[in-house]
Write a protein that holds these residues in place. Structure first.
Motif, short mmCIF file in Angstrom:
data_model
loop_
_atom_site.label_atom_id
_atom_site.label_comp_id
_atom_site.label_asym_id
_atom_site.label_seq_id
_atom_site.Cartn_x
_atom_site.Cartn_y
_atom_site.Cartn_z
N PHE A 4 0.86 -1.18 0.00
CA PHE A 4 0.00 0.00 0.00
C PHE A 4 0.89 1.23 0.00
N PHE A 5 0.62 2.16 -0.89
CA PHE A 5 1.39 3.40 -1.02
C PHE A 5 0.48 4.61 -0.83
N ILE A 6 1.06 5.67 -0.37
CA ILE A 6 0.43 6.99 -0.42
C ILE A 6 1.28 7.82 -1.36
N ASN A 7 0.63 8.46 -2.34
CA ASN A 7 1.42 9.39 -3.15
C ASN A 7 1.26 10.78 -2.57
N THR A 8 2.24 11.62 -2.85
CA THR A 8 2.28 12.95 -2.24
C THR A 8 1.63 14.02 -3.10
N GLY A 9 0.72 13.61 -3.97
CA GLY A 9 0.00 14.58 -4.78
C GLY A 9 -0.77 15.59 -3.93
N PHE A 10 -1.13 15.22 -2.72
CA PHE A 10 -1.85 16.13 -1.81
C PHE A 10 -0.94 17.22 -1.23
N ALA A 11 0.36 17.01 -1.27
CA ALA A 11 1.27 17.80 -0.46
C ALA A 11 1.72 19.17 -0.99
N PRO A 12 1.97 19.36 -2.28
CA PRO A 12 2.61 20.61 -2.70
C PRO A 12 1.94 21.90 -2.22
N ASN A 13 0.65 21.94 -2.17
CA ASN A 13 -0.04 23.16 -1.75
C ASN A 13 -0.51 23.11 -0.30
N ARG A 14 -0.49 21.95 0.32
CA ARG A 14 -1.01 21.81 1.68
C ARG A 14 0.09 21.54 2.71
#
Length: 94
Positions: A4-14
């Protein structure tokens, strides 16, 4: 075996700093991350890039999180390494 992976697409602006986004990953209980290139602009000077990478490595090791893959993200993927103009490709490669 599936991971199971989490990608960091949520991170750049948050959660743009390594400490912030790795803390979110840690709280999720997930131990595997796919990092987005949007977190590290390749046009930055080497000294900045090196410091960012070192920070990611140090914090991820301390938290027991594995950064195992990467993707180009929403902004840097446009006309990046596959652009038909060799000068554009070279710019992004460098």
């Amino acid at each position: 075996m599936h991971r199971f992976f989490i990608n960091t697409g949520f991170a750049p602006n948050r959660c743009p700093t390594a400490l912030e986004w790795l803390s979110v990953v840690e709280k999720s209980g997930c131990k595997n991350v796919q990092i987005t290139a949007d977190l590290i602009d390749p046009r930055l000077p080497d000294s900045i890039l090196d410091a960012e990478i070192e920070s990611i490595l140090d914090i991820s090791r301390a938290k027991g999180i594995n950064v195992l893959s990467a993707f180009t993200g929403a902004f840097t993927r446009v006309n990046l390494f596959g652009h038909p103009n060799h000068q554009v490709r070279e710019y992004w490669f460098n």
